[in-house]
Design a protein around this motif. Structure first.
Motif, mmCIF file in Angstrom:
data_model
loop_
_atom_site.group_PDB
_atom_site.id
_atom_site.type_symbol
_atom_site.label_atom_id
_atom_site.label_comp_id
_atom_site.label_asym_id
_atom_site.label_seq_id
_atom_site.Cartn_x
_atom_site.Cartn_y
_atom_site.Cartn_z
ATOM 1 N N VAL A 148 -5.569 5.604 -1.280
ATOM 2 C CA VAL A 148 -4.663 4.629 -0.853
ATOM 3 C C VAL A 148 -4.075 5.170 0.520
ATOM 4 O O VAL A 148 -3.936 4.502 1.460
ATOM 5 C CB VAL A 148 -3.659 4.132 -1.771
ATOM 6 C CG1 VAL A 148 -2.659 3.379 -1.249
ATOM 7 C CG2 VAL A 148 -4.291 3.485 -3.280
ATOM 8 N N PRO A 149 -3.686 6.631 0.280
ATOM 9 C CA PRO A 149 -3.305 7.025 1.780
ATOM 10 C C PRO A 149 -4.314 6.799 2.857
ATOM 11 O O PRO A 149 -3.983 6.399 4.107
ATOM 12 C CB PRO A 149 -2.634 8.319 1.564
ATOM 13 C CG PRO A 149 -2.297 8.417 0.004
ATOM 14 C CD PRO A 149 -3.436 7.700 -0.585
ATOM 15 N N ILE A 182 1.082 9.334 -5.741
ATOM 16 C CA ILE A 182 1.069 10.634 -5.495
ATOM 17 C C ILE A 182 2.144 11.199 -6.391
ATOM 18 O O ILE A 182 1.915 12.393 -6.783
ATOM 19 C CB ILE A 182 1.473 10.879 -4.037
ATOM 20 C CG1 ILE A 182 0.307 10.432 -3.178
ATOM 21 C CG2 ILE A 182 2.159 12.261 -3.644
ATOM 22 C CD1 ILE A 182 0.656 10.387 -1.543
ATOM 23 N N PRO A 221 0.745 -1.215 0.062
ATOM 24 C CA PRO A 221 0.007 -0.112 -0.107
ATOM 25 C C PRO A 221 0.910 1.250 -0.122
ATOM 26 O O PRO A 221 0.656 2.271 -0.437
ATOM 27 C CB PRO A 221 -0.842 -0.023 1.319
ATOM 28 C CG PRO A 221 -0.844 -1.547 1.623
ATOM 29 C CD PRO A 221 0.437 -2.318 1.252
ATOM 30 N N SER A 260 -6.945 -0.096 -5.555
ATOM 31 C CA SER A 260 -5.839 0.334 -6.457
ATOM 32 C C SER A 260 -5.897 -0.635 -7.674
ATOM 33 O O SER A 260 -5.395 -0.031 -8.796
ATOM 34 C CB SER A 260 -4.637 0.674 -5.580
ATOM 35 O OG SER A 260 -4.250 -0.979 -5.311
ATOM 36 N N SER A 298 0.624 4.207 -2.875
ATOM 37 C CA SER A 298 0.584 5.429 -2.687
ATOM 38 C C SER A 298 1.447 6.418 -2.988
ATOM 39 O O SER A 298 1.099 7.381 -3.494
ATOM 40 C CB SER A 298 0.458 5.454 -1.008
ATOM 41 O OG SER A 298 0.250 6.743 -0.397
ATOM 42 N N ALA A 318 -4.266 8.574 -5.433
ATOM 43 C CA ALA A 318 -3.443 9.616 -4.663
ATOM 44 C C ALA A 318 -4.143 10.006 -3.252
ATOM 45 O O ALA A 318 -3.583 10.237 -2.406
ATOM 46 C CB ALA A 318 -3.015 10.877 -5.294
#
Length: 185
Positions: free
Chosen positions: A82-83, A47, A39, A97, A43, A79
């Protein structure tokens, strides 16, 4: 900063990331570690791709074409999602994702082939921002759609590795639980 330098930087980071992910996918001990941090890798990739696309459109003033927008529609949510999934400890975040990554990869591949064979693009491209335009060619070969495609490919591969690992670890307790009573007898 010159857009060509920025493109070379992003392309270098992507190529090194791709080499690292491929190496990790091949070597079992590294694959387990990649699965554990999947992950985070997804991420950072999402991003980075988002920041790169924003640099090219907002700072370098490259006008995104229709397919660039479609790729952004698949990348930008990653972006954020996922975070947030990492923070919320959402075990399904790699499924999200993977889904968006596959869609974005498909669009990127189509866009790449439009750039390679520009004669077919007359119906899908605008005059002000043609889909066949190569704003940059990092290291003399890597265009913006290829950078996006590489990012999506990394996201898809890392998501699959992470999901396969979590599927195996989910199976392991059942196998152990089933074996323990037998071992005790």
């Amino acid at each position: 900063m010159d857009p060509r330098d920025v493109a070379n930087f992003f392309a270098l980071v992507l190529l090194l990331g791709a080499a690292g992910v491929i190496a990790a996918a091949i070597i079992p001990a590294m694959r387990a570690e990649l699965a554990r941090v999947a992950p985070f890798v997804v991420s950072v990739t999402a991003i980075g791709a988002t920041l790169g696309s924003l640099y090219f459109s907002e700072i370098a003033d490259y006008i995104p074409c229709t397919y660039c927008w479609y790729q952004r529609i698949a990348m930008y949510p990653l972006a954020v999602i996922v975070p947030l999934g990492i923070i919320m400890r959402d075990r399904l975040v790699l499924r999200y994702s993977l889904a968006l990554g596959v869609i974005g990869l498909g669009i990127s591949l189509y866009h790449i082939q439009l750039q390679l064979f520009p004669d077919q693009a007359s119906n899908s491209c605008e005059l002000t921002s043609p889909c066949t335009a190569k704003w940059v060619e990092a290291f003399g070969f890597m265009t913006i759609p290829q950078m996006a495609g590489t990012s999506f490919a990394l996201i898809v591969l890392v998501s699959i590795i992470g999901l396969r690992s979590s599927a195996r670890s989910a199976e392991t307790p059942d196998v152990q639980a089933a074996e323990e009573p037998t071992a005790a007898m």
